[in-house]
Design an enzyme around this catalytic site. Structure first.
Site, mmCIF file in Angstrom:
data_model
loop_
_atom_site.group_PDB
_atom_site.id
_atom_site.type_symbol
_atom_site.label_atom_id
_atom_site.label_comp_id
_atom_site.label_asym_id
_atom_site.label_seq_id
_atom_site.Cartn_x
_atom_site.Cartn_y
_atom_site.Cartn_z
ATOM 1 C CG ASP A 10 -2.142 -0.917 1.008
ATOM 2 O OD1 ASP A 10 -2.323 -1.418 -0.118
ATOM 3 O OD2 ASP A 10 -2.894 -1.134 1.973
ATOM 4 C CG ASP A 61 -6.655 -0.555 0.723
ATOM 5 O OD1 ASP A 61 -6.928 -1.749 0.967
ATOM 6 O OD2 ASP A 61 -7.079 0.400 1.420
ATOM 7 C CG HIS A 63 -11.110 0.334 -0.687
ATOM 8 N ND1 HIS A 63 -11.116 -0.995 -0.331
ATOM 9 C CD2 HIS A 63 -10.325 0.965 0.227
ATOM 10 C CE1 HIS A 63 -10.367 -1.150 0.763
ATOM 11 N NE2 HIS A 63 -9.872 0.018 1.111
ATOM 12 C CG HIS A 67 -14.466 -0.803 0.715
ATOM 13 N ND1 HIS A 67 -13.803 -0.807 1.928
ATOM 14 C CD2 HIS A 67 -14.434 -2.079 0.251
ATOM 15 C CE1 HIS A 67 -13.366 -2.033 2.170
ATOM 16 N NE2 HIS A 67 -13.728 -2.824 1.174
ATOM 17 C CB SER A 69 -13.337 0.167 5.108
ATOM 18 O OG SER A 69 -12.771 0.874 4.014
ATOM 19 C CG HIS A 80 -8.764 4.583 2.065
ATOM 20 N ND1 HIS A 80 -9.760 4.423 2.986
ATOM 21 C CD2 HIS A 80 -8.201 3.356 1.909
ATOM 22 C CE1 HIS A 80 -9.800 3.165 3.382
ATOM 23 N NE2 HIS A 80 -8.866 2.489 2.741
ATOM 24 C CE LYS A 106 -4.077 -4.357 1.210
ATOM 25 N NZ LYS A 106 -4.873 -3.237 1.681
ATOM 26 C CD GLU A 113 -10.916 -2.941 5.289
ATOM 27 O OE1 GLU A 113 -10.686 -3.193 4.085
ATOM 28 O OE2 GLU A 113 -10.739 -1.825 5.802
ATOM 29 C CB ALA A 146 -0.870 1.934 8.127
ATOM 30 C CB CYS A 150 -2.217 -3.209 4.909
ATOM 31 S SG CYS A 150 -3.952 -2.783 4.669
HETATM 32 C C1 VGL Z 1 -5.065 0.281 5.362
HETATM 33 C C2 VGL Z 1 -6.715 1.230 6.635
HETATM 34 C C3 VGL Z 1 -7.614 1.054 5.609
HETATM 35 C C4 VGL Z 1 -3.621 -0.099 5.240
HETATM 36 C C5 VGL Z 1 -5.962 0.087 4.342
HETATM 37 O O1 VGL Z 1 -3.110 -0.212 4.115
HETATM 38 O O2 VGL Z 1 -2.966 -0.297 6.283
HETATM 39 N N1 VGL Z 1 -5.444 0.849 6.500
HETATM 40 N N2 VGL Z 1 -7.230 0.484 4.466
HETATM 41 ZN ZN ZN Z 2 -8.547 0.451 2.750
#
Ligand code: VGL
Ligand code: ZN
Length: 195
Positions: A10, A61, A63, A67, A69, A80, A106, A113, A146, A150
């Site tokens: 990511d 990521d 989406h 989505h 989330s 995002h 993903k 999620e 992060a 992830c």
């Molecule tokens: C992530 C929050 C939502 C990540 C992805 O890549 O860590 N965190 N979507």
């Molecule tokens: Zn995400």
């Protein structure tokens, strides 16, 4: 080193300078590039031919706009990494290393999620796991964003499926600095190496 790969999690614009800009994200990109430089061998003949000694796989990521989330759907995050937007794109500095077969998406279903990249899928429908397995990879370096979400989940899935996992601690970005430290400690306790 034949059985070694790098998984970049990511490193996408929304996590770097976008709707979910994370701590240490720009530094994490720079550090990942330093690591790639170190690990890529003979830049074969032509100056523009980058010949990695080891595969570099990207988890993304990806989406849909609705989505689950996202806050509008009752989720914890702002919108995002929406498919087709700049926020869902890999940082330009890393783009020379991106290939379709090694890009794993993903979170592409509205109702699901998916923090872990382990079951992310490339255009051909192969999962990250399928491809690592096919290439007989044993050791996986992980960098990305992060740490608490992830990066951690992807690393734990890799570890529990028998890979030797080495997280590049200077090549990480985080949602929260304390959460980042806690996630590092938890991963280390699980046998994931930090380097
Ligand atoms: C992530 C929050 C939502 C990540 C992805 O890549 O860590 N965190 N979507
Ligand atoms: Zn995400």
């Amino acid at each position: 080193m034949k059985d070694t790969a790098l998984v970049v999690v990511d490193m996408l614009y929304d996590f770097i300078d976008g709707t979910m800009a994370c701590g240490h994200a720009e530094e994490a990109v720079a550090e990942s590039l330093r690591f790639i430089d170190k690990m890529t061998s003979e830049k074969l003949q032509g100056p523009e031919v980058i010949q990695p000694r080891f595969p570099i796989l990207f988890v993304c990521d990806h989406h849909p706009a609705d989505h689950c989330s996202f806050a509008a759907q009752g989720g914890p995050w702002p919108p995002h990494c929406v498919q087709g937007t700049r926020g869902a794109e890999v940082h330009d500095a890393l783009k020379p290393y991106v290939s379709e077969e090694f890009t794993f998406y993903k979170g592409y279903r509205s109702d699901k999620e998916q923090y872990s990249g382990f079951e992310g899928i490339n255009e051909a429908g192969q999962s990250l796991w399928d491809v690592l397995d096919m290439m007989e990879i044993r050791r996986v370096y992980v960098c990305g964003i992060a740490t608490e979400y992830c990066v951690r989940q992807t690393s734990e899935d890799l570890k529990s499926h028998g890979f030797e996992v080495v997280v590049l601690r200077d090549a990480l970005g985080w949602v929260d600095g304390k959460g980042h430290e806690e996630a590092l400690a938890a991963m280390e306790a699980e046998g994931i190496r930090l380097a």
